[in-house]
Scaffold this motif. Structure first.
Motif: not given
Length: 339
Positions: A275-282, A298-309, A324-333
């Protein structure tokens, strides 16, 4: 409460303002969008939106622009899903698929994401709390110099040059390599560090003098792997949108230089993978980022916890396309690093 039509008016105000950087008036809405009502009716809808603090007038007698609250409503309920084009997806897979190691993967990730979105792209290194040591390699660079290469199952590679007190034969290097891998291969970084501190004492005097500097270097490499780090690209995109920031852009540039600040902000955002989280302005508690929006997935690598892009940019950004771009790149990672 505002009507369904008023919410649709808010949607087109956000989209038109993002596209033009100009405040949006009722006349332009009637001309550009098929609402089938008069400009006076649209003005009534805009008055209702303004009363709810979803839009505001930046100048007297001007059109309206979205507020932080308006952007939030747009992101949560009004943004249209816009998947990447087949060409964009192919470009992601082709570019990231050429990576040779974790550092290269993440470097390519932020460069590509920045180019796709024209924003500042950020990627957090995979957490190594659960990483295990896959292999330690020792390469002789000179008679008294070794290169120590630490490889984890998350794909991280850490190198150190070790200066030795004396020369080593190929057989001695092989002996040390075997002793080190026998002690730490397959262990978590925490357990490997504990084992390395005890290793020299369990060896013969000759082998101990060789292993001690190697063990010391490996402890430094493990410590480096356990530090949280960010990689970033596209800071120049902020300068190109400087007019979107009132006053000066300097506080934003200073804030993104502080990795600990951005890491804390990532940690405070939602952690659901895919999922894509968005934090806006204030909503951004960090000083200097109150005029920005930050999004991450979030994305995950073998042997690691979820990291963020994710991305950082001005409030006036293409939320649908960027999400859409963030979601696609995270899934591919996750697919690339999970292999």
């Amino acid at each position: 409460m505002v009507s369904e039509r008023s919410l649709e008016v808010l949607r087109v105000i956000v989209q038109d303002y993002v596209a033009s950087r100009e405040p949006v008036g009722s006349k332009s809405i009637v001309e550009r969008h098929a609402f089938g009502v008069s400009a006076a009716t649209i003005r009534n809808d805009m008055a209702a939106l303004e009363e709810e603090e979803l839009i505001a007038a930046p100048h007297t007698s001007s059109g309206r622009v979205p507020t932080d609250k308006g952007y939030r409503l747009f992101v949560d309920h009004l943004a249209e899903a816009r998947p990447l084009t087949p060409a964009q997806r192919t470009a992601i897979e082709a570019f990231l698929g050429q990576s040779v190691d974790l550092d290269d993967v993440l470097s390519r990730t932020v460069r590509l994401l920045s180019q796709l979105t024209n924003q500042v792209a950020l990627v957090q290194y995979p957490s190594v709390q659960r990483s295990r040591i896959r292999h330690v390699e020792l390469v002789q660079l000179a008679p008294r110099r070794l290169l120590s290469v630490l490889i984890t199952d998350s794909g991280a590679v850490e190198q150190r040059v070790i200066e030795l007190a004396g020369e080593l034969t190929d057989e001695e290097i092989a002996e040390v390599r075997g002793a080190v891998n026998g002690a730490v291969a397959g262990l978590s970084l925490v357990d490997a560090a504990a084992r390395l501190r005890l290793l020299p004492g369990a060896l013969t005097e000759r082998t101990r003098t060789i292993v001690e500097p190697v063990a010391s270097a490996l402890l430094d490499q493990i410590a480096a792997n356990r530090q949280e780090k960010l990689m970033m690209a596209g800071a120049a995109n902020l300068v190109r949108t400087e007019t979107d920031f009132p006053g000066t852009i300097t506080p934003v540039l200073e804030a993104i230089e502080e990795q600990v600040v951005l890491l804390r902000l990532f940690d405070e955002m939602a952690h659901e993978q895919h999922t894509v989280a968005v934090s806006i302005g204030r909503e951004n508690p960090v000083m200097g980022l109150a005029e920005t929006s930050v999004m991450s997935s979030g994305y995950s690598a073998a042997g690691s916890d979820v990291a963020r892009v994710g991305l950082l940019g001005p409030l006036r950004m293409d939320y649908s396309g960027n999400m859409a771009a963030v979601r696609a790149v995270a899934r591919y990672l996750s697919r690339l690093l999970g292999d």
